[in-house]
Design an enzyme around this catalytic site. Sequence first.
Site, mmCIF file in Angstrom:
data_model
loop_
_atom_site.group_PDB
_atom_site.id
_atom_site.type_symbol
_atom_site.label_atom_id
_atom_site.label_comp_id
_atom_site.label_asym_id
_atom_site.label_seq_id
_atom_site.Cartn_x
_atom_site.Cartn_y
_atom_site.Cartn_z
ATOM 1 N N HIS A 97 -4.839 -21.187 11.363
ATOM 2 C CA HIS A 97 -6.213 -21.614 11.094
ATOM 3 C C HIS A 97 -7.031 -20.498 10.427
ATOM 4 O O HIS A 97 -7.724 -20.736 9.426
ATOM 5 C CB HIS A 97 -6.915 -22.056 12.383
ATOM 6 C CG HIS A 97 -8.393 -22.184 12.205
ATOM 7 N ND1 HIS A 97 -8.969 -23.254 11.551
ATOM 8 C CD2 HIS A 97 -9.411 -21.347 12.544
ATOM 9 C CE1 HIS A 97 -10.284 -23.071 11.505
ATOM 10 N NE2 HIS A 97 -10.567 -21.919 12.102
ATOM 11 N N CYS A 101 -12.466 -28.417 9.413
ATOM 12 C CA CYS A 101 -11.262 -27.800 8.840
ATOM 13 C C CYS A 101 -10.112 -28.796 8.820
ATOM 14 O O CYS A 101 -9.932 -29.574 9.753
ATOM 15 C CB CYS A 101 -10.881 -26.572 9.670
ATOM 16 S SG CYS A 101 -9.380 -25.757 9.097
ATOM 17 N N CYS A 158 -6.020 -27.593 13.196
ATOM 18 C CA CYS A 158 -7.221 -28.394 13.464
ATOM 19 C C CYS A 158 -6.955 -29.897 13.365
ATOM 20 O O CYS A 158 -7.647 -30.697 13.989
ATOM 21 C CB CYS A 158 -8.360 -27.973 12.533
ATOM 22 S SG CYS A 158 -9.029 -26.350 12.956
ATOM 23 N N ASP A 191 0.860 -1.179 0.000
ATOM 24 C CA ASP A 191 0.000 0.000 0.000
ATOM 25 C C ASP A 191 0.902 1.236 0.000
ATOM 26 O O ASP A 191 2.113 1.137 0.151
ATOM 27 C CB ASP A 191 -0.964 -0.013 1.184
ATOM 28 C CG ASP A 191 -0.251 -0.044 2.524
ATOM 29 O OD1 ASP A 191 0.962 0.173 2.561
ATOM 30 O OD2 ASP A 191 -0.924 -0.294 3.535
ATOM 31 N N CYS A 200 -6.805 -27.732 8.350
ATOM 32 C CA CYS A 200 -5.529 -27.030 8.504
ATOM 33 C C CYS A 200 -4.659 -27.751 9.538
ATOM 34 O O CYS A 200 -5.142 -28.598 10.296
ATOM 35 C CB CYS A 200 -5.757 -25.572 8.928
ATOM 36 S SG CYS A 200 -6.142 -25.341 10.680
ATOM 37 N N ASP A 238 -7.787 -7.504 1.221
ATOM 38 C CA ASP A 238 -6.777 -7.681 2.265
ATOM 39 C C ASP A 238 -7.360 -7.189 3.575
ATOM 40 O O ASP A 238 -8.248 -6.333 3.588
ATOM 41 C CB ASP A 238 -5.506 -6.875 1.966
ATOM 42 C CG ASP A 238 -5.663 -5.425 2.413
ATOM 43 O OD1 ASP A 238 -5.164 -5.084 3.502
ATOM 44 O OD2 ASP A 238 -6.325 -4.640 1.701
#
Length: 376
Positions: free
Chosen positions: A337, A306, A311, A94, A308, A268
């Site tokens: 996560h 989930c 998890c 940015d 991930c 974002d």
Amino acid sequence: MDAVKYELIKKSNESKARLGKLYTPHGEIETPIFMPVGTQATVKTMTPEELYDIGAQIILSNTYHLYMRPGEELIKKAGGLHEFMHWKKPILTDSGGFQVFSLSKLRDITEEGVTFRSHIDGSKHFISPEKAVNIQNALGSDIMMCFDECLPYPCDYEYASKSLDRTIRWAKRCKEAHKDVERQSLFGIIQGGMYRDLREKSVKEMTEIDFPGYSIGGLSIGEPKEIMYEVLDYTVPLLPDNKPRYLMGVGSPDCLIEGAIRGIDMFDCVLPTRIARNGTAFTSHGKLVVRNAAYAEDFRPMDEECSCYACRNYTRAYIRHLIKANEILGARLITIHNLYFLLKLMENIRKAIKNDSLLEFKDEFYLKYGYNSNSK
């Protein structure tokens, strides 16, 4: 030839959603996409390898913070931001405008630029449109942003109009200052507050200057979500089809879905990483405040649906213990996560656009998550 090019792959038959691909010097990006925020050349608590593993395609870094510390010249000496932080995929920076306007208590805006005091040590600094471009050139990001004036919410019409005119003049100066167009692409920023005629004027003027992509700024700054969606409804259709559209600072699951439905390609937000450090996780059934006493003896994963790393391997009880004990691993596991959750959500949004089932997907997601499905 511009460093970053956009390919429109498919338009939805049921909404303004679209499937696309961004080609950058550091790889391709499937859109719509969520970009994890690496404010100070790091996505807090995460290594680049962990970000690759959860499917991050591009990250955002912050010009203001890197200019303040360690300084863009040091990063340039290191070989640019990619080398400095050991990240091989695309980076978006940015312009620093939002931080100058939000973090600095003492600031003076003139036609030339903004004089402000550092939030770190109170030292005096000046950033002009040209300097913002030069800093980003030194950082070497794939996508750069024009230096713009960020309006507060609410804001009266007269000030919003004057501010927009200045942002347009600054955009022309940014484009003039940016020379290395084959290595980095500079995006224009649509401003105009919550005023339809100003947003329309902003799109007209910015598209005439002609940038390889456009971001929509000045939203998600405290206004009700309905107002943000309304601004998107009348602003996004005015933007060119063959350029990417980036909605700045938006990252809650409902806003990602609603933004995609309205034709946004890039998002974002610090939300997933920030709430992780406070002990809060996104799950398929809504937010889970892991630090709550209710989970002290809960040996299920944060989200049973989930897959991930966190998890697959850790329980709510254990992660709660880590958070209560101020152990860094707790924040790391929830960060892994939360980012995985949003990146997976974007993957599912892309699949739904491909199958023309995004509105059905939205209804199912909202019902399960606990949002009101009829909400805009």
